[in-house]
Design a protein around this motif. Structure first.
Motif, PDB file in Angstrom:
ATOM      1  N   ASP A  18       0.829  -1.201   0.000  1.00 33.41           N
ATOM      2  CA  ASP A  18       0.000   0.000   0.000  1.00 33.41           C
ATOM      3  C   ASP A  18       0.865   1.254   0.000  1.00 33.41           C
ATOM      4  O   ASP A  18       1.981   1.257   0.517  1.00 33.41           O
ATOM      5  CB  ASP A  18      -0.906  -0.001   1.241  1.00 33.41           C
ATOM      6  CG  ASP A  18      -2.099   0.922   1.076  1.00 33.41           C
ATOM      7  OD1 ASP A  18      -1.918   2.135   1.275  1.00 33.41           O
ATOM      8  OD2 ASP A  18      -3.191   0.433   0.757  1.00 33.41           O
ATOM      9  N   ASN A  19       0.335   2.304  -0.593  1.00 37.31           N
ATOM     10  CA  ASN A  19       1.079   3.565  -0.677  1.00 37.31           C
ATOM     11  C   ASN A  19       1.358   4.187   0.680  1.00 37.31           C
ATOM     12  O   ASN A  19       2.263   5.020   0.820  1.00 37.31           O
ATOM     13  CB  ASN A  19       0.325   4.581  -1.554  1.00 37.31           C
ATOM     14  CG  ASN A  19       0.425   4.254  -3.027  1.00 37.31           C
ATOM     15  OD1 ASN A  19       1.437   3.729  -3.485  1.00 37.31           O
ATOM     16  ND2 ASN A  19      -0.625   4.545  -3.773  1.00 37.31           N
ATOM     17  N   ASN A  20       0.577   3.800   1.711  1.00 36.87           N
ATOM     18  CA  ASN A  20       0.790   4.410   3.025  1.00 36.87           C
ATOM     19  C   ASN A  20       1.906   3.737   3.825  1.00 36.87           C
ATOM     20  O   ASN A  20       2.202   4.135   4.942  1.00 36.87           O
ATOM     21  CB  ASN A  20      -0.512   4.421   3.841  1.00 36.87           C
ATOM     22  CG  ASN A  20      -1.026   3.012   4.136  1.00 36.87           C
ATOM     23  OD1 ASN A  20      -0.356   2.025   3.866  1.00 36.87           O
ATOM     24  ND2 ASN A  20      -2.228   2.936   4.686  1.00 36.87           N
ATOM     25  N   VAL A  21       2.537   2.689   3.249  1.00 35.09           N
ATOM     26  CA  VAL A  21       3.667   2.049   3.924  1.00 35.09           C
ATOM     27  C   VAL A  21       4.862   2.994   3.877  1.00 35.09           C
ATOM     28  O   VAL A  21       5.211   3.521   2.819  1.00 35.09           O
ATOM     29  CB  VAL A  21       4.027   0.708   3.264  1.00 35.09           C
ATOM     30  CG1 VAL A  21       5.295   0.118   3.874  1.00 35.09           C
ATOM     31  CG2 VAL A  21       2.869  -0.271   3.390  1.00 35.09           C
ATOM     32  N   ASP A  22       5.482   3.213   5.017  1.00 31.98           N
ATOM     33  CA  ASP A  22       6.606   4.127   5.120  1.00 31.98           C
ATOM     34  C   ASP A  22       7.785   3.620   4.295  1.00 31.98           C
ATOM     35  O   ASP A  22       8.161   2.448   4.371  1.00 31.98           O
ATOM     36  CB  ASP A  22       7.026   4.258   6.592  1.00 31.98           C
ATOM     37  CG  ASP A  22       7.919   5.462   6.828  1.00 31.98           C
ATOM     38  OD1 ASP A  22       8.608   5.906   5.887  1.00 31.98           O
ATOM     39  OD2 ASP A  22       7.935   5.962   7.961  1.00 31.98           O
ATOM     40  N   THR A  27      13.172   0.406   2.372  1.00 34.04           N
ATOM     41  CA  THR A  27      14.560   0.589   1.926  1.00 34.04           C
ATOM     42  C   THR A  27      15.487  -0.530   2.384  1.00 34.04           C
ATOM     43  O   THR A  27      16.200  -1.122   1.553  1.00 34.04           O
ATOM     44  CB  THR A  27      15.106   1.949   2.397  1.00 34.04           C
ATOM     45  OG1 THR A  27      14.239   2.994   1.935  1.00 34.04           O
ATOM     46  CG2 THR A  27      16.510   2.180   1.874  1.00 34.04           C
ATOM     47  N   PRO A  28      15.526  -0.883   3.677  1.00 35.14           N
ATOM     48  CA  PRO A  28      16.431  -1.973   4.085  1.00 35.14           C
ATOM     49  C   PRO A  28      16.054  -3.320   3.484  1.00 35.14           C
ATOM     50  O   PRO A  28      16.927  -4.176   3.299  1.00 35.14           O
ATOM     51  CB  PRO A  28      16.299  -1.989   5.617  1.00 35.14           C
ATOM     52  CG  PRO A  28      15.009  -1.317   5.916  1.00 35.14           C
ATOM     53  CD  PRO A  28      14.825  -0.305   4.841  1.00 35.14           C
ATOM     54  N   LEU A  29      14.786  -3.517   3.158  1.00 33.05           N
ATOM     55  CA  LEU A  29      14.349  -4.772   2.555  1.00 33.05           C
ATOM     56  C   LEU A  29      14.820  -4.875   1.106  1.00 33.05           C
ATOM     57  O   LEU A  29      15.165  -5.960   0.627  1.00 33.05           O
ATOM     58  CB  LEU A  29      12.829  -4.899   2.635  1.00 33.05           C
ATOM     59  CG  LEU A  29      12.256  -4.975   4.058  1.00 33.05           C
ATOM     60  CD1 LEU A  29      10.737  -4.878   4.021  1.00 33.05           C
ATOM     61  CD2 LEU A  29      12.701  -6.266   4.740  1.00 33.05           C
ATOM     62  N   ILE A  30      14.825  -3.747   0.396  1.00 33.20           N
ATOM     63  CA  ILE A  30      15.352  -3.724  -0.972  1.00 33.20           C
ATOM     64  C   ILE A  30      16.843  -4.027  -0.953  1.00 33.20           C
ATOM     65  O   ILE A  30      17.348  -4.828  -1.752  1.00 33.20           O
ATOM     66  CB  ILE A  30      15.084  -2.365  -1.640  1.00 33.20           C
ATOM     67  CG1 ILE A  30      13.588  -2.100  -1.770  1.00 33.20           C
ATOM     68  CG2 ILE A  30      15.743  -2.305  -3.018  1.00 33.20           C
ATOM     69  CD1 ILE A  30      13.236  -0.707  -2.259  1.00 33.20           C
ATOM     70  N   ILE A  31      17.556  -3.393  -0.022  1.00 35.10           N
ATOM     71  CA  ILE A  31      19.000  -3.631   0.104  1.00 35.10           C
ATOM     72  C   ILE A  31      19.266  -5.093   0.424  1.00 35.10           C
ATOM     73  O   ILE A  31      20.162  -5.727  -0.153  1.00 35.10           O
ATOM     74  CB  ILE A  31      19.596  -2.719   1.192  1.00 35.10           C
ATOM     75  CG1 ILE A  31      19.479  -1.240   0.775  1.00 35.10           C
ATOM     76  CG2 ILE A  31      21.050  -3.076   1.475  1.00 35.10           C
ATOM     77  CD1 ILE A  31      19.884  -0.264   1.862  1.00 35.10           C
ATOM     78  N   LEU A  32      18.481  -5.658   1.340  1.00 27.92           N
ATOM     79  CA  LEU A  32      18.634  -7.067   1.701  1.00 27.92           C
ATOM     80  C   LEU A  32      18.380  -7.970   0.509  1.00 27.92           C
ATOM     81  O   LEU A  32      19.133  -8.931   0.265  1.00 27.92           O
ATOM     82  CB  LEU A  32      17.680  -7.421   2.841  1.00 27.92           C
ATOM     83  CG  LEU A  32      17.664  -8.888   3.290  1.00 27.92           C
ATOM     84  CD1 LEU A  32      19.019  -9.281   3.854  1.00 27.92           C
ATOM     85  CD2 LEU A  32      16.565  -9.121   4.318  1.00 27.92           C
ATOM     86  N   ALA A  33      17.319  -7.687  -0.247  1.00 21.08           N
ATOM     87  CA  ALA A  33      16.984  -8.500  -1.416  1.00 21.08           C
ATOM     88  C   ALA A  33      18.121  -8.492  -2.428  1.00 21.08           C
ATOM     89  O   ALA A  33      18.474  -9.536  -2.993  1.00 21.08           O
ATOM     90  CB  ALA A  33      15.694  -7.982  -2.059  1.00 21.08           C
TER      91      ALA A  33
END
Length: 204
Positions: A18-22, A27-33
């Protein structure tokens, strides 16, 4: 310095987030992926070259095709796979809390794990496509199979994105059921004993 193949907006625009997710949660999840899964697709040498071109804002057409049609999609689904459990909970200085909603029912842990498994399957699919593209075009991506620098620190590209269980063999006598710990460990086992904040986004 973090270099992201996809932005937080890309995740929201192309997924169920959802767009309301901070953004700071994504960001850290993208880096982890990227670090955990995409690096294993490209290998260290090709990875470093892609990163350097993104930083220099001079991405070649071949790298653009690789990023836009393969790595970004794989990164998206690996991000979603890694996000399922962290986004279901809130970490505070007092405790770890499960997020609540007044207008919706909270997903159960089995449901969350099923969702994570589905996202992982999608991520493996796109990672496999990326691997096949790279293996079919080693002339275009000569760094793909090269190991540079300290070979112990370099990540070699995976041959496949899919992981399966390993068959360790049947007990020597089917009528005598040997516990796993005895079958593969210890003197009675079949195996010998051994003792011993800065972020740069790719804009393709």
């Amino acid at each position: 310095m973090a270099v992201l193949f996809i932005s937080e907006k890309y995740v929201k625009d192309n997924s169920y987030i959802d767009n309301n997710v901070d953004d700071k949660l994504l960001t850290p999840l993208i880096i982890l992926a990227q670090d955990k899964h995409i690096l294993a697709v490209t290998g260290t040498s090709l990875w470093n070259d892609i990163i350097s071109q993104i930083v220099a804002s001079s991405v070649s057409s071949d790298y653009q095709d690789l990023l836009n049609n393969y790595l970004q999609k794989a990164t998206l689904w690996w991000t979603l796979s890694e996000a399922v459990l962290p986004l279901a909970y809130k970490f505070t200085n007092k405790n770890v809390l499960q997020k609540n909603s007044d207008s919706a029912q909270i997903a159960s842990m089995p449901d969350l794990l099923k969702l994570k498994d589905q996202f992982t399957q999608n991520a493996e699919y796109y990672s496999e496509r990326a691997i096949r593209h790279l293996r079919a075009n080693t002339d275009i991506f000569p760094l793909y199979l090269q190991i540079t620098g300290n070979s112990l620190e370099s990540v070699r590209p995976e041959g496949t994105a899919y992981n399966t269980g390993m068959f360790l063999g049947a007990p020597p006598y089917s009528f005598h059921r040997i516990p796993f710990r005895e079958l593969y460990q210890g003197k009675n086992g079949l195996c010998p004993e051994y003792f011993d904040n800065n972020i740069i986004y790719y804009n393709g």
